[in-house]
Motif scaffolding. Structure first.
Motif, PDB file in Angstrom:
ATOM      1  N   LEU A   1       1.994   6.187  -7.101  1.00  0.00           N
ATOM      2  CA  LEU A   1       0.975   7.119  -7.589  1.00  0.00           C
ATOM      3  C   LEU A   1       1.505   8.548  -7.566  1.00  0.00           C
ATOM      4  N   LEU A   2       2.208   8.920  -6.509  1.00  0.00           N
ATOM      5  CA  LEU A   2       2.775  10.266  -6.440  1.00  0.00           C
ATOM      6  C   LEU A   2       3.792  10.496  -7.555  1.00  0.00           C
TER       7      LEU A   2
ATOM      8  N   PHE B   1       1.146   3.944  -3.063  1.00  0.00           N
ATOM      9  CA  PHE B   1       0.888   5.371  -2.884  1.00  0.00           C
ATOM     10  C   PHE B   1       2.061   6.204  -3.398  1.00  0.00           C
ATOM     11  N   LEU B   2       3.283   5.780  -3.088  1.00  0.00           N
ATOM     12  CA  LEU B   2       4.455   6.508  -3.582  1.00  0.00           C
ATOM     13  C   LEU B   2       4.565   6.406  -5.101  1.00  0.00           C
TER      14      LEU B   2
ATOM     15  N   LEU C   1       0.824  -1.212   0.000  1.00  0.00           N
ATOM     16  CA  LEU C   1       0.000   0.000   0.000  1.00  0.00           C
ATOM     17  C   LEU C   1       0.857   1.260   0.000  1.00  0.00           C
ATOM     18  N   LEU C   2       1.890   1.275   0.814  1.00  0.00           N
ATOM     19  CA  LEU C   2       2.770   2.437   0.873  1.00  0.00           C
ATOM     20  C   LEU C   2       3.508   2.630  -0.442  1.00  0.00           C
ATOM     21  N   ASN C   3       4.040   1.553  -1.011  1.00  0.00           N
ATOM     22  CA  ASN C   3       4.742   1.664  -2.283  1.00  0.00           C
ATOM     23  C   ASN C   3       3.794   2.042  -3.409  1.00  0.00           C
TER      24      ASN C   3
ATOM     25  N   GLY D   1       5.130   1.215  -7.951  1.00  0.00           N
ATOM     26  CA  GLY D   1       5.212   0.974  -6.507  1.00  0.00           C
ATOM     27  C   GLY D   1       6.123  -0.184  -6.156  1.00  0.00           C
TER      28      GLY D   1
ATOM     29  N   VAL E   1       0.397   1.979 -11.372  1.00  0.00           N
ATOM     30  CA  VAL E   1       0.722   2.401 -10.005  1.00  0.00           C
ATOM     31  C   VAL E   1       1.462   1.282  -9.270  1.00  0.00           C
TER      32      VAL E   1
END
Length: 84
Positions: free
Chosen positions: A39-40, A36-37, A32-34, A67, A63
């Motif tokens: 996506l950024l 999100f990063l 999930l964290l990767n 990620g 994504v």
């Protein structure tokens, strides 16, 4: 003496069960964290697309690619977009 040994075995068993439960949760959290990063990073590239003319489609596959693979994944998506 038997109760101390029983308590120690019970405590080690409880720690083993907690460790087995925590491993998949850490993996899900990391994904999930990767994601999100990733996506950024894709949104940042999307901001630059007006200057570069390269458009990346933002979808769950791209994504997760960025990620999981990180910057090499972003480079892979950019290379694929330029080639095709």
């Amino acid at each position: 003496m038997q109760t101390v040994i029983f308590a120690a075995i019970l405590a080690l068993g409880a720690l083993a069960v907690l460790w087995l439960i925590a491993a998949p949760i850490r993996l899900i959290w990391k994904l999930l964290l990767n994601g999100f990063l990733g996506l950024l990073c894709l949104l940042f590239v999307d901001l630059l697309c007006a200057f570069t003319g390269v458009w990346l489609h933002i979808n769950p596959v791209s994504v997760l690619t960025v990620g999981i693979l990180g910057l090499p994944g972003l480079a892979l998506l950019l290379a694929l977009e330029l080639l095709f």
